[in-house]
Write a protein that holds these residues in place. Sequence first.
Motif, mmCIF file in Angstrom:
data_model
loop_
_atom_site.group_PDB
_atom_site.id
_atom_site.type_symbol
_atom_site.label_atom_id
_atom_site.label_comp_id
_atom_site.label_asym_id
_atom_site.label_seq_id
_atom_site.Cartn_x
_atom_site.Cartn_y
_atom_site.Cartn_z
ATOM 1 N N ARG A 118 0.860 -1.182 0.000
ATOM 2 C CA ARG A 118 0.000 0.000 0.000
ATOM 3 C C ARG A 118 0.901 1.238 0.000
ATOM 4 N NH1 ARG A 118 -2.020 3.345 4.178
ATOM 5 N NH2 ARG A 118 -4.072 4.284 3.741
ATOM 6 N N PHE A 119 0.672 2.141 -0.975
ATOM 7 C CA PHE A 119 1.506 3.336 -1.059
ATOM 8 C C PHE A 119 0.845 4.377 -1.947
ATOM 9 C CE2 PHE A 119 2.833 0.175 -4.124
ATOM 10 C CZ PHE A 119 2.983 0.875 -5.321
ATOM 11 N N ASP A 120 1.418 5.563 -1.995
ATOM 12 C CA ASP A 120 0.878 6.647 -2.812
ATOM 13 C C ASP A 120 1.058 6.340 -4.295
ATOM 14 O OD1 ASP A 120 -0.081 8.451 -0.871
ATOM 15 O OD2 ASP A 120 1.959 9.122 -0.453
ATOM 16 N N LEU A 121 0.037 6.644 -5.085
ATOM 17 C CA LEU A 121 0.117 6.426 -6.525
ATOM 18 C C LEU A 121 1.284 7.195 -7.127
ATOM 19 C CD1 LEU A 121 -1.290 5.109 -8.982
ATOM 20 C CD2 LEU A 121 -2.660 7.188 -9.188
ATOM 21 N N GLY A 122 1.591 8.355 -6.566
ATOM 22 C CA GLY A 122 2.687 9.161 -7.096
ATOM 23 C C GLY A 122 4.058 8.515 -6.957
ATOM 24 N N GLU A 123 4.153 7.459 -6.134
ATOM 25 C CA GLU A 123 5.439 6.788 -5.936
ATOM 26 C C GLU A 123 5.785 5.805 -7.047
ATOM 27 O OE1 GLU A 123 7.216 5.659 -2.052
ATOM 28 O OE2 GLU A 123 5.144 5.795 -1.342
ATOM 29 N N VAL A 124 4.827 5.448 -7.895
ATOM 30 C CA VAL A 124 5.107 4.407 -8.882
ATOM 31 C C VAL A 124 6.208 4.829 -9.853
ATOM 32 C CG1 VAL A 124 2.783 3.446 -8.711
ATOM 33 C CG2 VAL A 124 3.276 5.145 -10.470
ATOM 34 N N THR A 125 6.295 6.119 -10.133
ATOM 35 C CA THR A 125 7.316 6.578 -11.078
ATOM 36 C C THR A 125 8.712 6.230 -10.590
ATOM 37 O OG1 THR A 125 5.895 8.393 -11.810
ATOM 38 C CG2 THR A 125 8.245 8.577 -12.297
ATOM 39 N N SER A 126 8.934 6.398 -9.289
ATOM 40 C CA SER A 126 10.264 6.081 -8.750
ATOM 41 C C SER A 126 10.395 4.594 -8.413
ATOM 42 C CB SER A 126 10.543 6.913 -7.496
ATOM 43 O OG SER A 126 9.579 6.650 -6.489
ATOM 44 N N LEU A 127 9.361 3.997 -7.883
ATOM 45 C CA LEU A 127 9.458 2.596 -7.465
ATOM 46 C C LEU A 127 9.563 1.638 -8.643
ATOM 47 C CD1 LEU A 127 6.907 2.423 -4.501
ATOM 48 C CD2 LEU A 127 9.399 2.410 -4.381
ATOM 49 N N PHE A 128 8.911 1.980 -9.768
ATOM 50 C CA PHE A 128 8.952 1.117 -10.949
ATOM 51 C C PHE A 128 9.787 1.734 -12.058
ATOM 52 C CE2 PHE A 128 5.002 -0.120 -8.820
ATOM 53 C CZ PHE A 128 5.152 -1.491 -8.754
ATOM 54 N N GLY A 129 10.691 2.610 -11.681
ATOM 55 C CA GLY A 129 11.560 3.254 -12.667
ATOM 56 C C GLY A 129 12.302 2.233 -13.509
ATOM 57 N N SER A 135 5.866 2.405 -14.589
ATOM 58 C CA SER A 135 6.180 3.678 -13.937
ATOM 59 C C SER A 135 5.185 4.780 -14.310
ATOM 60 C CB SER A 135 7.598 4.127 -14.299
ATOM 61 O OG SER A 135 7.721 4.334 -15.698
ATOM 62 N N ASP A 136 4.233 4.458 -15.166
ATOM 63 C CA ASP A 136 3.192 5.408 -15.548
ATOM 64 C C ASP A 136 2.016 5.274 -14.578
ATOM 65 O OD1 ASP A 136 1.238 6.968 -16.669
ATOM 66 O OD2 ASP A 136 1.265 5.997 -18.636
ATOM 67 N N PRO A 137 1.686 6.321 -13.815
ATOM 68 C CA PRO A 137 0.574 6.227 -12.859
ATOM 69 C C PRO A 137 -0.737 5.790 -13.501
ATOM 70 C CG PRO A 137 1.851 8.199 -12.436
ATOM 71 C CD PRO A 137 2.374 7.616 -13.726
ATOM 72 N N ASP A 138 -0.953 6.126 -14.789
ATOM 73 C CA ASP A 138 -2.201 5.736 -15.450
ATOM 74 C C ASP A 138 -2.369 4.221 -15.529
ATOM 75 O OD1 ASP A 138 -2.997 8.344 -15.792
ATOM 76 O OD2 ASP A 138 -2.225 8.505 -17.836
ATOM 77 N N THR A 139 -1.254 3.488 -15.507
ATOM 78 C CA THR A 139 -1.318 2.033 -15.551
ATOM 79 C C THR A 139 -2.063 1.477 -14.344
ATOM 80 O OG1 THR A 139 0.770 1.895 -16.772
ATOM 81 C CG2 THR A 139 0.081 -0.084 -15.588
ATOM 82 N N TRP A 140 -2.008 2.201 -13.240
ATOM 83 C CA TRP A 140 -2.535 1.696 -11.978
ATOM 84 C C TRP A 140 -3.853 2.352 -11.573
ATOM 85 C CZ3 TRP A 140 0.404 -2.337 -10.855
ATOM 86 C CH2 TRP A 140 1.728 -2.335 -11.303
ATOM 87 N N ARG A 141 -4.459 3.106 -12.465
ATOM 88 C CA ARG A 141 -5.699 3.804 -12.105
ATOM 89 C C ARG A 141 -6.946 2.940 -12.312
ATOM 90 N NH1 ARG A 141 -4.461 9.060 -11.070
ATOM 91 N NH2 ARG A 141 -2.613 9.925 -12.096
ATOM 92 N N SER A 142 -6.779 1.777 -12.919
ATOM 93 C CA SER A 142 -7.905 0.868 -13.118
ATOM 94 C C SER A 142 -7.610 -0.451 -12.417
ATOM 95 C CB SER A 142 -8.140 0.607 -14.614
ATOM 96 O OG SER A 142 -8.427 1.817 -15.297
ATOM 97 N N ARG A 143 -8.653 -1.079 -11.924
ATOM 98 C CA ARG A 143 -8.443 -2.364 -11.271
ATOM 99 C C ARG A 143 -7.886 -3.349 -12.287
ATOM 100 N NH1 ARG A 143 -14.554 -4.794 -10.293
ATOM 101 N NH2 ARG A 143 -15.020 -5.283 -12.471
#
Length: 333
Positions: A118-129, A135-143
């Motif tokens: 569980r984490f902030d959506l804004g972290e995906v850019t750095s965590l999945f760099g 690393s695109d937040p839009d990838t994670w906006r849908s179930r």
Amino acid sequence: MGQFLLVDSRKLDGFEGLHQAVHGSHVDVTQLGRGRLRGSLSHVGIGDFSLSIGTFNVGMRTQRVSSDDKLIIGMLLAAEERVAHWSFDMQLNDVLVIPPLLEHDGVFHGASAYAAMRFDLGEVTSLFGGEARLSDPDTWRSRGHYRADRATGAIATHRLVGVMSHLRAHKDGLTPSTAEYWKRAIVECMAINVMSSLPPDDSGWLPSARRLIRRVEEHLDEADMRPVHVSEICAATGVSRRTLHRAFHEVFGVGPVTFLRQKRLCAVHSILRASAPGLTTIAAVAMGQGFYELGRFSQYYFAMFGEHPSQTLGGGTGFCQIPEPSGRAPSRS
């Protein structure tokens, strides 16, 4: 360190312990399987990032309301029987994406183990760099549901459990200087299964049944703690008992009468557990949830939780479940 770093592990002594199944997010739980619940729940917290790993030995229904603004990515670590989230039928090591502010429900039909980040959506850019799509937040906006590769999935699960075991045994190893490493080691285990999978499986196989179940549960939510009879549900949804029965069996493996009784038993259990002896009576609580035949209620309660109502009221442990005892007629209470 304060609240920045956290390693916590505990034994579960009832379904209520799974309300914190995902660290920092409340989960509503209904026990479906019979017997005394056994299990464990461990959390690792690194700032706003957390990993939770839970195990339990009986079937469970889990629900999370849409108030959580964090992204949750989960993985099925073990399962003795079928596991479904939304309309996704899960296999071992599969990854599930629960976007921020989205309601979620899952059904574990038997003993299972899971992991959830569980984490902030804004972290995906750095965590999945390094992985353009992830690393695109839009990838994670849908179930989403990602089917894991059998070989690499098992390896990823083994690594993830190993990380948690290590941090549990060596809490001092989680320091500000090592926190970023452990965070990325955890994320990598999930990312491996996402990257090796097929595209998200959006072809849920129980959509119509689940839509009906959702309408039923909306009605139950409106009723709050008031017991609801199956005929009331048929009237509210405009469907026959046969249609309702088929939908409940398709989703939960039991009929609506049994499911509603289990919900009421769980409500009684929670009320008794939160009450002090002398301030309430078992009969009053049972009848308040629609159990008028107290002898039969006691039989159902003991079969479900492995203890008598008086033991729960006195501070004992317990839980909640489903299938009907073989050969026993459905209760009309």
